[in-house]
Write a protein that holds these residues in place. Structure first.
Motif, PDB file in Angstrom:
ATOM      1  N   CYS A 137     -35.203  21.727 -22.299  1.00 44.39           N
ATOM      2  CA  CYS A 137     -36.152  22.583 -21.560  1.00 44.39           C
ATOM      3  C   CYS A 137     -35.413  23.560 -20.656  1.00 44.39           C
ATOM      4  O   CYS A 137     -35.732  24.760 -20.616  1.00 44.39           O
TER       5      CYS A 137
ATOM      6  N   SER B 224     -33.603  26.778 -22.094  1.00 40.19           N
ATOM      7  CA  SER B 224     -34.393  27.965 -22.415  1.00 40.19           C
ATOM      8  C   SER B 224     -34.653  28.840 -21.194  1.00 40.19           C
ATOM      9  O   SER B 224     -35.270  29.893 -21.309  1.00 40.19           O
ATOM     10  N   SER B 225     -34.179  28.405 -20.023  1.00 47.72           N
ATOM     11  CA  SER B 225     -34.398  29.174 -18.791  1.00 47.72           C
ATOM     12  C   SER B 225     -33.637  30.490 -18.849  1.00 47.72           C
ATOM     13  O   SER B 225     -32.498  30.555 -19.324  1.00 47.72           O
TER      14      SER B 225
ATOM     15  N   ILE C 267     -34.441  15.705 -23.515  1.00 50.12           N
ATOM     16  CA  ILE C 267     -35.632  16.567 -23.463  1.00 50.12           C
ATOM     17  C   ILE C 267     -35.560  17.525 -22.278  1.00 50.12           C
ATOM     18  O   ILE C 267     -35.826  18.730 -22.416  1.00 50.12           O
ATOM     19  N   LEU C 268     -35.170  17.014 -21.107  1.00 52.18           N
ATOM     20  CA  LEU C 268     -35.079  17.863 -19.920  1.00 52.18           C
ATOM     21  C   LEU C 268     -34.019  18.953 -20.101  1.00 52.18           C
ATOM     22  O   LEU C 268     -34.229  20.113 -19.733  1.00 52.18           O
TER      23      LEU C 268
END
Length: 483
Positions: A355, A358-359, A351-352
């Motif tokens: 995330c 997408s940075s 999950i991390l």
């Protein structure tokens, strides 16, 4: 938390991590993590700062020796404290609960997910590059492939530890084959007389302290990853013997391969061509492999996947141990009831990573990661020296001179200062994130007398996730009936 989905009948097999990682697999894990994208994509940081071929090769060797000395210190710590969790356990033993949490938090929020996210995007880029030879790879396609790669690797790690280690052996073999291709071609050119880049090899060297420091800094990170096997100590067969052996064998292999690969590159490419290349191995292949040059981007992608797989395998155990010490949510301390893997920790990593994928500025995050890693190493080596005074009778199957960890602590602290000087915004952001972690530590760990309503809510969340993922606390029986 004995009330959460407890078993109703006892079976013979316990839910616990198994000792199944051999010495060969341990070497494959370390080599597979260290040899990532750096030696293929951009081994030019040292050359850029030293400004000569001879001094760059010397610095590659110096960085290899330095990281080997660091690895020797970790070998002492791992042999004397044979528990999974690595540096987290060592810092906790030396300095106590809060410094250990800071180490865990840095790994949890920066080092692990940021590193894997960046590597997955790099791997996706090189997988897609042959399909877009004359234009940029679409960002959406790159991110989708990156997500697929990390989902596949996490699924393998959740399903079976042996599958994950065998995959690591395969990937490590593949990346060594890729480097062997580069080395063989390079030495063929060398044998044919392509030696002009090595004549007067030290001409133009920048001997200034700043240039030497920056070139060392570049080489230092190229060897990072040797510490990760210590996170898996409890799953390593005969850890007192195999942990130090795996570390030393791996460092010898990596240092030798890095030096020889750089010689091979320079037998084909001029220093100017290397400095201008965005991916040295791809440029090398385009010069020497003709129509087969497309193989190199694929091999780079496979190599990067090895680092991702090894990082996921080892870091999940760090978070698993941290949760057992109440430094992470309780469900992360549990093992899958059937597969006997830390599935919850692996899922959190997934999950991390998604995330962070997408940075829009993943490189900013990577610089924060570098600051965090240097900080952790400084605390580890200082703690090792302190333990010599605090616990002089601790059994140490391997024992390095105490001057070594003291010296390494000073040097890594200097690297922290250099990182802060070079990247002040990233370093300050990393410190702010440590501050956020401190607040969570106070709320989650030190606030022991929570109101009953809050504690019941926390317990219900842990119980729900436990049932959802079918995970159990270690030492609970397998094949349970869920209530």
């Amino acid at each position: 938390m004995s009330e959460t989905a407890g078993p109703e009948k006892v079976m013979q097999e316990k839910v616990e991590l198994k000792k199944q990682i051999t010495l060969f697999q341990g070497v494959s894990i370390i080599v597979g993590i260290i040899i990532g994208s750096g030696i293929f994509v951009s081994p030019v940081g040292i050359l850029m700062h030293t400004k000569s071929v001879g001094s760059s090769l010397v610095m590659w060797a110096v960085c290899g020796v330095y990281n080997t000395l660091c690895a020797l210190c970790y070998a002492e710590l791992g042999a004397s404290m044979p528990q999974s969790g690595g540096e987290y356990i060592y810092i906790k033993r030396a300095f106590g609960d809060y410094p250990a949490f800071v180490c865990l938090w840095i790994n949890f929020l920066l080092i692990c997910p940021v590193g894997i996210a960046a590597l997955s995007l790099i791997a996706a880029l090189y997988i897609l590059q042959p399909f877009f030879p004359d234009c940029e790879v679409p960002v959406l396609a790159q991110r989708l492939i990156a997500i697929c790669l990390i989902c596949f690797l996490i699924a393998v790690n959740m399903r079976n530890v042996k599958w994950a280690t065998r995959l690591q052996v395969f990937i490590t073999t593949s990346k060594l084959i890729a480097l062997a291709i580069i080395i063989i071609i390079g030495f063929i050119y060398f044998g044919k007389g392509s030696t002009e880049n090595f004549s007067d090899a030290f001409s133009g060297t920048d001997y200034s302290a700043g240039a030497m420091a920056l070139s060392f800094y570049s080489g230092f990170w190229a060897y990072s990853g040797w510490s990760y096997l210590s996170f898996l100590t409890e799953e390593l067969v005969n850890p007192n013997r195999n942990l130090p052996l795996a570390i030393m064998i791996s460092m010898g292999i990596v240092t030798s391969v890095y030096l020889i690969a750089n010689v091979a590159y320079l037998a084909v490419l001029s220093p100017q061509a290397m400095l201008q290349s965005t991916a040295v191995a791809v440029t090398f292949a385009s010069y020497t492999m003709g129509v087969m040059a497309w193989i190199m981007p694929i091999l780079i992608a496979v190599s990067v996947c090895g680092t991702m797989n090894g990082t996921s395998l080892s870091m999940s155990r760090l978070f698993f141990i941290g949760a057992q010490n109440n430094h992470m949510p309780l469900f992360m301390s549990m093992i899958h009831a059937t597969y006997l893997t830390p599935a919850a920790s692996l899922l959190v990593i997934l999950i991390l990573v998604i995330c962070f994928q997408s940075s829009n500025d993943i490189w900013f995050l990577i610089e924060m990661e570098g600051f965090g890693f240097a900080t952790v190493l400084t605390i580890v080596f200082a703690g090792q020296a302190y333990l010599r005074w605090k616990e002089p009778d601790l059994h140490r199957p391997i024992k390095v001179p105490v001057a070594l960890p003291i010296t390494l602590s000073v040097i890594t602290f200097a690297i922290v200062i250099l990182t802060f000087y070079q990247k002040p915004h990233e370093s300050i952001m990393a410190l702010l994130l440590v501050g956020v972690g401190t607040l969570l530590y106070l709320l989650g760990n030190r606030w022991t007398k929570k109101p009953k309503e809050i504690q019941n809510k926390i317990d219900s969340i842990n119980k729900f996730i436990q049932k959802l993922l079918m995970v159990l606390p270690q030492d609970n029986p397998n094949n349970v009936k869920w209530d």
